[in-house]
Scaffold this motif. Structure first.
Motif, mmCIF file in Angstrom:
data_model
loop_
_atom_site.group_PDB
_atom_site.id
_atom_site.type_symbol
_atom_site.label_atom_id
_atom_site.label_comp_id
_atom_site.label_asym_id
_atom_site.label_seq_id
_atom_site.Cartn_x
_atom_site.Cartn_y
_atom_site.Cartn_z
ATOM 1 N N PHE A 39 22.863 23.953 -24.176
ATOM 2 C CA PHE A 39 23.018 22.521 -24.054
ATOM 3 C C PHE A 39 23.534 21.721 -25.295
ATOM 4 O O PHE A 39 24.228 20.821 -25.419
ATOM 5 C CB PHE A 39 21.972 21.987 -23.542
ATOM 6 C CG PHE A 39 21.860 22.126 -21.913
ATOM 7 C CD1 PHE A 39 22.461 21.144 -21.159
ATOM 8 C CD2 PHE A 39 20.967 23.128 -21.338
ATOM 9 C CE1 PHE A 39 22.260 21.374 -19.738
ATOM 10 C CE2 PHE A 39 21.005 23.314 -19.921
ATOM 11 C CZ PHE A 39 21.633 22.457 -19.136
ATOM 12 N N ARG A 40 22.623 22.146 -26.505
ATOM 13 C CA ARG A 40 22.945 21.457 -27.619
ATOM 14 C C ARG A 40 24.614 21.616 -28.183
ATOM 15 O O ARG A 40 25.085 20.660 -28.781
ATOM 16 C CB ARG A 40 21.990 22.067 -28.759
ATOM 17 C CG ARG A 40 22.176 21.602 -29.953
ATOM 18 C CD ARG A 40 20.988 22.107 -31.067
ATOM 19 N NE ARG A 40 19.846 21.681 -30.725
ATOM 20 C CZ ARG A 40 18.602 22.301 -30.259
ATOM 21 N NH1 ARG A 40 18.956 23.660 -30.169
ATOM 22 N NH2 ARG A 40 17.471 21.975 -29.902
ATOM 23 N N ARG A 41 24.991 22.787 -27.891
ATOM 24 C CA ARG A 41 26.434 22.882 -28.344
ATOM 25 C C ARG A 41 27.560 22.467 -27.510
ATOM 26 O O ARG A 41 28.773 22.222 -27.853
ATOM 27 C CB ARG A 41 26.830 24.604 -28.332
ATOM 28 C CG ARG A 41 27.079 25.308 -27.152
ATOM 29 C CD ARG A 41 27.161 26.664 -26.856
ATOM 30 N NE ARG A 41 27.880 27.145 -25.882
ATOM 31 C CZ ARG A 41 28.066 28.454 -25.365
ATOM 32 N NH1 ARG A 41 27.810 29.170 -26.366
ATOM 33 N NH2 ARG A 41 28.524 28.633 -24.333
ATOM 34 N N SER A 42 27.120 21.934 -26.510
ATOM 35 C CA SER A 42 28.215 21.422 -25.416
ATOM 36 C C SER A 42 28.368 19.955 -25.527
ATOM 37 O O SER A 42 27.588 18.952 -25.983
ATOM 38 C CB SER A 42 27.433 21.681 -23.938
ATOM 39 O OG SER A 42 27.183 22.742 -23.597
ATOM 40 N N ASN A 43 29.524 19.415 -25.377
ATOM 41 C CA ASN A 43 30.096 18.224 -25.071
ATOM 42 C C ASN A 43 29.461 17.601 -23.955
ATOM 43 O O ASN A 43 28.913 18.282 -23.155
ATOM 44 C CB ASN A 43 31.697 18.285 -25.234
ATOM 45 C CG ASN A 43 32.486 18.788 -24.081
ATOM 46 O OD1 ASN A 43 31.625 19.003 -22.877
ATOM 47 N ND2 ASN A 43 33.489 19.034 -24.305
ATOM 48 N N ALA A 44 29.704 16.218 -23.685
ATOM 49 C CA ALA A 44 29.183 15.503 -22.604
ATOM 50 C C ALA A 44 29.365 16.204 -21.241
ATOM 51 O O ALA A 44 28.626 16.148 -20.353
ATOM 52 C CB ALA A 44 29.390 13.933 -22.747
ATOM 53 N N SER A 45 30.966 16.247 -21.139
ATOM 54 C CA SER A 45 31.115 16.854 -19.640
ATOM 55 C C SER A 45 30.606 18.206 -19.354
ATOM 56 O O SER A 45 30.049 18.308 -18.246
ATOM 57 C CB SER A 45 32.693 16.826 -19.398
ATOM 58 O OG SER A 45 33.191 17.830 -20.426
ATOM 59 N N GLU A 46 30.574 19.093 -20.353
ATOM 60 C CA GLU A 46 29.946 20.288 -19.968
ATOM 61 C C GLU A 46 28.394 20.307 -19.866
ATOM 62 O O GLU A 46 27.820 20.949 -19.101
ATOM 63 C CB GLU A 46 30.222 21.182 -21.090
ATOM 64 C CG GLU A 46 29.641 22.752 -21.133
ATOM 65 C CD GLU A 46 30.371 23.617 -19.994
ATOM 66 O OE1 GLU A 46 29.647 24.923 -19.837
ATOM 67 O OE2 GLU A 46 30.901 23.025 -19.070
ATOM 68 N N ARG A 47 27.820 19.353 -20.819
ATOM 69 C CA ARG A 47 26.620 19.177 -20.473
ATOM 70 C C ARG A 47 26.000 18.915 -19.070
ATOM 71 O O ARG A 47 25.046 18.948 -18.599
ATOM 72 C CB ARG A 47 25.761 18.416 -21.668
ATOM 73 C CG ARG A 47 24.203 18.101 -21.704
ATOM 74 C CD ARG A 47 24.169 17.498 -22.902
ATOM 75 N NE ARG A 47 24.403 16.210 -23.040
ATOM 76 C CZ ARG A 47 24.996 15.798 -23.846
ATOM 77 N NH1 ARG A 47 25.882 16.454 -24.751
ATOM 78 N NH2 ARG A 47 25.436 14.555 -24.135
ATOM 79 N N THR A 48 26.860 17.930 -18.569
ATOM 80 C CA THR A 48 26.499 17.129 -17.320
ATOM 81 C C THR A 48 26.544 18.237 -16.357
ATOM 82 O O THR A 48 25.666 18.526 -15.409
ATOM 83 C CB THR A 48 27.350 16.220 -16.902
ATOM 84 O OG1 THR A 48 27.431 15.059 -17.774
ATOM 85 C CG2 THR A 48 27.407 15.513 -15.503
ATOM 86 N N ARG A 49 27.610 19.342 -16.540
ATOM 87 C CA ARG A 49 28.041 20.267 -15.497
ATOM 88 C C ARG A 49 26.650 21.355 -15.462
ATOM 89 O O ARG A 49 26.344 21.668 -14.328
ATOM 90 C CB ARG A 49 29.360 21.104 -15.712
ATOM 91 C CG ARG A 49 29.607 22.052 -14.829
ATOM 92 C CD ARG A 49 30.837 22.992 -15.136
ATOM 93 N NE ARG A 49 30.243 23.839 -16.390
ATOM 94 C CZ ARG A 49 29.883 25.087 -16.159
ATOM 95 N NH1 ARG A 49 29.360 25.411 -14.773
ATOM 96 N NH2 ARG A 49 29.522 25.868 -17.039
#
Length: 406
Positions: A365-375
């Motif tokens: 999660f920490r490495r992800s951008n906003a859209s990937e974190r939401t997914r």
């Protein structure tokens, strides 16, 4: 990918285990890789599984063809002999004996230079030594090893695939072609200047590369005089390394601390580490078959952060670590693998999960951008994750908010 913000205060100390028996990788390196800020530099160790020799073995092979008398003496020396080892040089000339002594202390570049000057009175060009080196490398397996494929996947910075090697072989190029992502080959003076632009790409052979045309030889950095020419006089390699070390975290793979190329590479950046604060941290994957804290400290003293792995079983742990990293890569990893891993982790409550699973979950999660974190949050919610896992996502989001630059 993540850009432009700091993470929690303990980021310098966090390490992430990508699986049982694999090397634990500093999270700061994994996050840098997700940003496209990692450049791998590969040595002879990556091509040994494909049937090619390391520098020591290459020297032995050259002597076997060009000077059988010296070869008999060298072949009788155990690997890793100490500087005080006395070889039986009866019957050898003084020049041959000098070559044996240099071999014992591991100065393989000097040995080949001495042999070349003794046989041909020259270095570089179409010497007997260079013909034998080319023939030996070309006689090896033409198929890349699994580690070549893993490295070419990890070399993807997002829009550009870039990797540096001191090897003369073209196995990284073959591996990339088989991944259906062919790359250009560059050697010595043709290598593009380091930058974060997409035109800084390809397999960059900083010590030269064998030409695909069997009748031609490119310049190869092979002997002591070659290293002097390209490192000290022309400064082709040091200038490249200086620039790269300011833009990327350099990760060394396939070297030992005493390899001749490693001595020159380390010297190219070690002095700058105390003078310039814009050099990024350098890393090396370092394998031993037993705990060796002294060697770890030796790497640190050279300005390199060692990432230790168990080298038993022909360095299988290194290969497994790189393959696993490539599968979970934020740049081009397998989404199905990442999703499956998260579903597996959240089957247990966060309190009951192993620390390594909690760390890996947080990292994804920490490495992800906003859209990937939401997914990913939707994915673990659908997997009926315990509320504590969802709380962790909120904390990671707040961690980013605190660190984001205005």
């Amino acid at each position: 990918m993540i850009k432009g913000y700091a993470v929690g205060p303990d980021i310098e100390d966090r390490v992430i285990s990508l699986g049982s028996g694999l090397a634990a990788i500093p999270e700061r390196l994994l996050l840098a890789h997700a940003r496209g800020e990692v450049l791998f530099i590969c040595g002879a160790g990556i091509s040994r599984p494909a049937g090619l020799p390391d520098f020591r073995e290459l020297v032995l092979d050259v002597y076997a063809r060009l000077d059988t008398g010296v070869h008999v003496v060298l072949a009788g020396l155990p690997a890793g002999v100490c500087n005080h080892w006395q070889a039986d040089c009866a019957g050898l000339t003084e020049r041959q004996t000098a070559e044996v002594k240099r071999f014992i202390v591991g100065d393989y570049d000097v040995v080949l230079g001495m042999l070349e000057r003794r046989l041909d009175d020259q270095t570089r060009g179409d010497s007997q030594v260079r013909r034998e080196v080319a023939a030996r490398i070309r006689s090896g397996a033409n198929n890349p090893a699994p580690i070549h494929r893993a490295l070419m996947r990890l070399a993807d910075r997002g829009g550009a695939r870039t990797i540096v090697t001191t090897n003369f072989d073209l196995l990284l190029e073959v591996a990339s072609q088989r991944l259906r992502s062919p790359v250009q080959t560059y050697a010595l003076g043709s290598i593009p200047r380091p930058s974060r632009q997409t035109d800084f790409s390809g397999v960059l052979h900083i010590h030269g590369a064998l030409d695909r045309n069997l009748s031609r030889f490119s310049e190869l950095i092979l002997s002591d005089q070659d290293f002097g020419e390209f490192y000290l006089r022309r400064r082709v390699v040091p200038d490249f390394i200086y620039d790269a070390a300011r833009l990327f975290h350099l990760v060394l793979i396939g070297y030992s601390a005493n390899d001749p190329p490693m001595r020159y590479l380390l010297n190219a950046v070690a002095a700058d580490g105390s003078r310039f604060d814009d050099l990024k941290e350098r890393f090396t994957f370092f394998g031993t078959n037993a705990p060796d804290p002294v060697s770890l400290e030796d790497w640190k003293a050279r300005g390199i952060t060692p990432i230790h792995y168990d080298s038993n079983g022909n360095h299988n742990a290194l290969l497994a670590t790189l393959e696993r990293w490539s599968e979970l890569s934020a740049v081009n990893g397998k989404k199905t693998t990442i999703d499956s891993e998260l579903r597996r982790i959240v089957k247990a409550t966060r309190a009951a999960a192993p620390e390594s699973d909690r760390d890996l979950y947080d990292h994804l999660f920490r490495r992800s951008n906003a859209s990937e974190r939401t997914r990913l949050a939707s994915l673990v919610s659908d997997a009926k994750a315990d509320i504590s896992w969802l709380d962790a996502i909120v904390k990671i989001g707040a961690e980013k908010e605190r660190g984001r630059k205005s």
